[in-house]
Design a protein around this motif. Structure first.
Motif, short mmCIF file in Angstrom:
data_model
loop_
_atom_site.label_atom_id
_atom_site.label_comp_id
_atom_site.label_asym_id
_atom_site.label_seq_id
_atom_site.Cartn_x
_atom_site.Cartn_y
_atom_site.Cartn_z
N GLN A 8 31.62 46.86 34.12
CA GLN A 8 30.72 45.93 34.79
C GLN A 8 31.44 44.93 35.71
O GLN A 8 30.94 43.82 35.95
CB GLN A 8 29.88 45.19 33.75
CG GLN A 8 28.97 46.13 32.96
CD GLN A 8 28.14 45.39 31.93
OE1 GLN A 8 27.92 44.19 32.02
NE2 GLN A 8 27.66 46.13 30.93
N GLY A 9 32.61 45.32 36.21
CA GLY A 9 33.30 44.48 37.20
C GLY A 9 33.66 43.11 36.69
O GLY A 9 34.16 42.97 35.58
N LYS A 10 33.36 42.08 37.50
CA LYS A 10 33.76 40.72 37.12
C LYS A 10 33.06 40.23 35.85
O LYS A 10 33.51 39.28 35.23
CB LYS A 10 33.52 39.74 38.26
CG LYS A 10 32.08 39.44 38.58
CD LYS A 10 31.99 38.42 39.69
CE LYS A 10 30.53 38.11 39.98
NZ LYS A 10 30.38 37.10 41.00
N ASP A 11 31.97 40.88 35.45
CA ASP A 11 31.28 40.53 34.20
C ASP A 11 31.59 41.52 33.09
O ASP A 11 30.98 41.47 32.02
CB ASP A 11 29.77 40.49 34.43
CG ASP A 11 29.38 39.43 35.44
OD1 ASP A 11 29.97 38.33 35.40
OD2 ASP A 11 28.52 39.71 36.30
N TYR B 248 39.28 43.14 38.68
CA TYR B 248 38.49 42.40 39.67
C TYR B 248 39.34 41.28 40.29
O TYR B 248 39.35 41.10 41.51
CB TYR B 248 37.23 41.82 39.01
CG TYR B 248 36.39 41.01 39.96
CD1 TYR B 248 35.47 41.63 40.80
CD2 TYR B 248 36.54 39.63 40.04
CE1 TYR B 248 34.71 40.89 41.69
CE2 TYR B 248 35.78 38.88 40.92
CZ TYR B 248 34.87 39.51 41.75
OH TYR B 248 34.12 38.78 42.64
N ASN B 249 40.05 40.52 39.44
CA ASN B 249 40.89 39.44 39.95
C ASN B 249 42.01 39.96 40.85
O ASN B 249 42.29 39.36 41.90
CB ASN B 249 41.49 38.63 38.79
CG ASN B 249 40.48 37.73 38.13
OD1 ASN B 249 39.49 37.33 38.74
ND2 ASN B 249 40.70 37.42 36.86
N LYS C 69 42.50 39.19 44.95
CA LYS C 69 43.73 38.61 45.50
C LYS C 69 44.38 39.52 46.53
O LYS C 69 44.96 39.04 47.50
CB LYS C 69 44.71 38.30 44.37
CG LYS C 69 44.20 37.14 43.50
CD LYS C 69 45.19 36.76 42.44
CE LYS C 69 44.69 35.68 41.53
NZ LYS C 69 44.04 34.56 42.11
N LEU C 70 44.27 40.84 46.36
CA LEU C 70 44.94 41.77 47.26
C LEU C 70 44.06 42.23 48.42
O LEU C 70 44.56 42.47 49.52
CB LEU C 70 45.45 42.98 46.49
CG LEU C 70 46.59 42.69 45.52
CD1 LEU C 70 46.86 43.89 44.63
CD2 LEU C 70 47.84 42.29 46.29
N GLY C 71 42.76 42.43 48.17
CA GLY C 71 41.85 42.88 49.23
C GLY C 71 42.20 44.24 49.79
O GLY C 71 42.01 44.49 50.98
N THR C 72 42.71 45.13 48.96
CA THR C 72 43.11 46.47 49.40
C THR C 72 42.35 47.55 48.64
O THR C 72 41.80 47.29 47.57
CB THR C 72 44.62 46.69 49.17
OG1 THR C 72 44.90 46.53 47.78
CG2 THR C 72 45.46 45.69 49.96
N ASP C 73 42.37 48.76 49.19
CA ASP C 73 41.72 49.90 48.53
C ASP C 73 42.65 50.60 47.55
O ASP C 73 42.22 51.36 46.69
CB ASP C 73 41.25 50.93 49.56
CG ASP C 73 40.13 50.39 50.43
OD1 ASP C 73 39.37 49.52 49.95
OD2 ASP C 73 40.01 50.84 51.58
#
Length: 175
Positions: A136-139, A148-149, A153-157
């Motif tokens: 469930q990702g960030k949750d 998720y964190n 922070k990286l913003g990459t695939d």
């Protein structure tokens, strides 16, 4: 032996990784010990054999950490490949060299690999409320939140992980 992974080129993420892998709020209490701590300390807690079968004076450790990880290792940095293929390691003492164990992976593959960790399985067994939130990702569960964190922070695939490691070398005495 090798330690917990690091994100290549991002030493600022070491505290986040250590928090997840080793703190009491993360997986720290759920590892089988002392194994995880011995690996994390790059075998510095292990002595070379002291029996007559081994040449104790020949024992050395080669730390594949580059100059970014384990700054407490006050050892000379030797480049790879070695200039002398017959004698690739310096004659005397321990030393460090470049990282040699790394892999670039998409996030789903990294998360799949992290889901194999025994400490995560133990954590989720002890925290069924977390296990129910897996995916469930960030949750989600503890790993979902960690990934998720990192993604934020990286913003990459994809991401390149690397593993600091050590090689212990000792000569056997000739009989």
């Amino acid at each position: 032996g090798y330690s917990d992974p690091r994100v290549a080129g991002h030493p600022e993420l070491i505290p986040l990784i250590d928090e997840y892998c080793n703190s009491d709020r993360g997986l720290g209490p759920y590892w089988q010990e002392p194994g995880h701590k011995i690996c994390g300390n790059l075998y510095r807690d292990i002595d070379f054999p002291g029996s007559d079968e081994w040449d104790a004076g020949s024992g050395k450790r080669v730390y594949f950490t580059g100059d970014t990880y384990y700054p407490d290792l006050k050892l000379p940095l030797h480049p790879l490949p070695a200039s002398d293929s017959e004698n690739p390691f310096p004659e005397e003492g321990n030393f460090r060299t470049e990282m040699i164990l790394s892999k670039t992976m998409p996030w789903a593959e990294i998360e799949g690999w992290w889901r194999t960790w025994s400490a995560l399985h133990t954590y989720l067994d002890k925290h069924p409320e977390e296990k129910a939130r897996t995916g469930q990702g960030k949750d989600g569960d503890i790993l979902d939140r960690f990934v998720y964190n990192l993604k934020e922070k990286l913003g990459t695939d994809e991401v390149t992980l690397e593993w600091p490691m050590v090689l212990m070398i000792i000569k056997k005495r000739r009989v």
